[in-house]
Write a protein that holds these residues in place. Structure first.
Motif, PDB file in Angstrom:
ATOM      1  N   PRO A  19      59.181 -39.832  26.344  1.00  0.00           N
ATOM      2  CA  PRO A  19      58.399 -39.829  25.103  1.00  0.00           C
ATOM      3  C   PRO A  19      57.866 -38.443  24.733  1.00  0.00           C
ATOM      4  O   PRO A  19      57.902 -38.059  23.559  1.00  0.00           O
ATOM      5  N   LEU A  20      57.416 -37.681  25.722  1.00  0.00           N
ATOM      6  CA  LEU A  20      56.896 -36.342  25.425  1.00  0.00           C
ATOM      7  C   LEU A  20      58.001 -35.403  24.962  1.00  0.00           C
ATOM      8  O   LEU A  20      57.809 -34.635  24.011  1.00  0.00           O
ATOM      9  N   GLY A  21      59.153 -35.456  25.608  1.00  0.00           N
ATOM     10  CA  GLY A  21      60.259 -34.581  25.227  1.00  0.00           C
ATOM     11  C   GLY A  21      60.771 -34.860  23.830  1.00  0.00           C
ATOM     12  O   GLY A  21      60.956 -33.947  23.022  1.00  0.00           O
ATOM     13  N   TRP A  22      60.984 -36.136  23.517  1.00  0.00           N
ATOM     14  CA  TRP A  22      61.487 -36.478  22.189  1.00  0.00           C
ATOM     15  C   TRP A  22      60.440 -36.235  21.107  1.00  0.00           C
ATOM     16  O   TRP A  22      60.778 -35.788  19.997  1.00  0.00           O
ATOM     17  N   ALA A  23      59.182 -36.519  21.396  1.00  0.00           N
ATOM     18  CA  ALA A  23      58.119 -36.263  20.409  1.00  0.00           C
ATOM     19  C   ALA A  23      57.995 -34.765  20.136  1.00  0.00           C
ATOM     20  O   ALA A  23      57.816 -34.351  18.981  1.00  0.00           O
ATOM     21  N   MET A  25      60.378 -32.527  20.348  1.00  0.00           N
ATOM     22  CA  MET A  25      61.519 -32.133  19.516  1.00  0.00           C
ATOM     23  C   MET A  25      61.315 -32.562  18.069  1.00  0.00           C
ATOM     24  O   MET A  25      61.571 -31.792  17.147  1.00  0.00           O
ATOM     25  N   LEU A  26      60.846 -33.773  17.865  1.00  0.00           N
ATOM     26  CA  LEU A  26      60.646 -34.287  16.512  1.00  0.00           C
ATOM     27  C   LEU A  26      59.617 -33.461  15.748  1.00  0.00           C
ATOM     28  O   LEU A  26      59.867 -33.015  14.629  1.00  0.00           O
ATOM     29  N   VAL A  27      58.469 -33.236  16.362  1.00  0.00           N
ATOM     30  CA  VAL A  27      57.391 -32.499  15.696  1.00  0.00           C
ATOM     31  C   VAL A  27      57.789 -31.047  15.456  1.00  0.00           C
ATOM     32  O   VAL A  27      57.624 -30.514  14.351  1.00  0.00           O
ATOM     33  N   CYS A  28      58.322 -30.406  16.478  1.00  0.00           N
ATOM     34  CA  CYS A  28      58.680 -28.990  16.339  1.00  0.00           C
ATOM     35  C   CYS A  28      59.820 -28.789  15.345  1.00  0.00           C
ATOM     36  O   CYS A  28      59.797 -27.835  14.551  1.00  0.00           O
ATOM     37  N   ASP A  29      60.810 -29.655  15.356  1.00  0.00           N
ATOM     38  CA  ASP A  29      61.897 -29.521  14.388  1.00  0.00           C
ATOM     39  C   ASP A  29      61.413 -29.797  12.972  1.00  0.00           C
ATOM     40  O   ASP A  29      61.887 -29.177  12.013  1.00  0.00           O
ATOM     41  N   SER A  30      60.471 -30.707  12.817  1.00  0.00           N
ATOM     42  CA  SER A  30      59.891 -30.942  11.487  1.00  0.00           C
ATOM     43  C   SER A  30      59.189 -29.691  10.976  1.00  0.00           C
ATOM     44  O   SER A  30      59.341 -29.316   9.805  1.00  0.00           O
ATOM     45  N   PHE A  31      58.429 -29.038  11.856  1.00  0.00           N
ATOM     46  CA  PHE A  31      57.780 -27.789  11.468  1.00  0.00           C
ATOM     47  C   PHE A  31      58.808 -26.711  11.152  1.00  0.00           C
ATOM     48  O   PHE A  31      58.634 -25.917  10.224  1.00  0.00           O
ATOM     49  N   ALA A  32      59.881 -26.650  11.913  1.00  0.00           N
ATOM     50  CA  ALA A  32      60.918 -25.639  11.682  1.00  0.00           C
ATOM     51  C   ALA A  32      61.551 -25.823  10.303  1.00  0.00           C
ATOM     52  O   ALA A  32      61.784 -24.851   9.592  1.00  0.00           O
ATOM     53  N   ILE A  33      61.827 -27.064   9.952  1.00  0.00           N
ATOM     54  CA  ILE A  33      62.420 -27.348   8.645  1.00  0.00           C
ATOM     55  C   ILE A  33      61.431 -27.036   7.534  1.00  0.00           C
ATOM     56  O   ILE A  33      61.772 -26.417   6.524  1.00  0.00           O
ATOM     57  N   ALA A  41      61.650 -24.519  16.288  1.00  0.00           N
ATOM     58  CA  ALA A  41      62.828 -25.186  16.859  1.00  0.00           C
ATOM     59  C   ALA A  41      63.035 -24.733  18.301  1.00  0.00           C
ATOM     60  O   ALA A  41      63.314 -25.553  19.189  1.00  0.00           O
ATOM     61  N   TYR A  42      62.900 -23.435  18.565  1.00  0.00           N
ATOM     62  CA  TYR A  42      63.025 -22.936  19.931  1.00  0.00           C
ATOM     63  C   TYR A  42      61.915 -23.489  20.826  1.00  0.00           C
ATOM     64  O   TYR A  42      62.143 -23.796  21.993  1.00  0.00           O
ATOM     65  N   LEU A  43      60.726 -23.609  20.265  1.00  0.00           N
ATOM     66  CA  LEU A  43      59.616 -24.189  21.016  1.00  0.00           C
ATOM     67  C   LEU A  43      59.922 -25.641  21.381  1.00  0.00           C
ATOM     68  O   LEU A  43      59.683 -26.084  22.508  1.00  0.00           O
ATOM     69  N   GLY A  44      60.482 -26.400  20.436  1.00  0.00           N
ATOM     70  CA  GLY A  44      60.858 -27.787  20.703  1.00  0.00           C
ATOM     71  C   GLY A  44      61.907 -27.903  21.783  1.00  0.00           C
ATOM     72  O   GLY A  44      61.829 -28.767  22.660  1.00  0.00           O
ATOM     73  N   ILE A  45      62.902 -27.004  21.747  1.00  0.00           N
ATOM     74  CA  ILE A  45      63.940 -27.008  22.776  1.00  0.00           C
ATOM     75  C   ILE A  45      63.329 -26.698  24.141  1.00  0.00           C
ATOM     76  O   ILE A  45      63.669 -27.322  25.152  1.00  0.00           O
ATOM     77  N   THR A  46      62.401 -25.745  24.169  1.00  0.00           N
ATOM     78  CA  THR A  46      61.743 -25.389  25.424  1.00  0.00           C
ATOM     79  C   THR A  46      60.931 -26.563  25.976  1.00  0.00           C
ATOM     80  O   THR A  46      61.004 -26.879  27.167  1.00  0.00           O
ATOM     81  N   LEU A  47      60.175 -27.224  25.101  1.00  0.00           N
ATOM     82  CA  LEU A  47      59.371 -28.369  25.548  1.00  0.00           C
ATOM     83  C   LEU A  47      60.258 -29.525  26.006  1.00  0.00           C
ATOM     84  O   LEU A  47      59.940 -30.223  26.974  1.00  0.00           O
ATOM     85  N   TYR A  48      61.385 -29.713  25.334  1.00  0.00           N
ATOM     86  CA  TYR A  48      62.339 -30.734  25.757  1.00  0.00           C
ATOM     87  C   TYR A  48      62.888 -30.400  27.144  1.00  0.00           C
ATOM     88  O   TYR A  48      63.024 -31.271  28.007  1.00  0.00           O
ATOM     89  N   GLY A  49      63.190 -29.132  27.378  1.00  0.00           N
ATOM     90  CA  GLY A  49      63.645 -28.700  28.701  1.00  0.00           C
ATOM     91  C   GLY A  49      62.596 -28.936  29.769  1.00  0.00           C
ATOM     92  O   GLY A  49      62.908 -29.340  30.890  1.00  0.00           O
TER      93      GLY A  49
END
Length: 94
Positions: A19-23, A25-33, A41-49
């Motif tokens: 849940p934390l990884g997908w959330a 990615m969702l939040v960070c990619d929304s901000f990136a867009i 987007a890079y922050l989301g990828i890092t948090l997913y990792g």
């Protein structure tokens, strides 16, 4: 049998990493867009990792019994969701 503290820390890591990884990615990619910036987007990828690292540490701490416990927890959660109504993603279709 009483489980040691590290078992429960492992269970927490096993059940919260997805849940934390997908959330993240969702939040960070929304901000990136929204901001037309690649940094979120890079922050989301890092948090997913990091969520994958949480999974690995959780497996090491909880062991095979903890992995079985986490799987059963998710199975019970899915069954409870099916009993209480349709899943979120199917639009109410059978």
């Amino acid at each position: 049998m009483k489980h040691p503290y590290r078992f429960w820390v492992g269970i927490i890591l096993l059940t919260t990493n997805q849940p934390l990884g997908w959330a993240a990615m969702l939040v960070c990619d929304s901000f990136a867009i929204q901001r037309h910036s690649m940094f979120p987007a890079y922050l989301g990828i890092t948090l997913y990792g990091i969520s994958w690292i949480m999974l690995g540490i959780g497996v090491l701490l909880a062991g095979p019994e903890g992995v079985r416990y986490a799987r059963n927890f998710y199975r019970r959660l899915r069954k409870a969701g099916k009993r209480n109504g349709p899943a979120l993603g199917n639009g109410g279709a059978p």
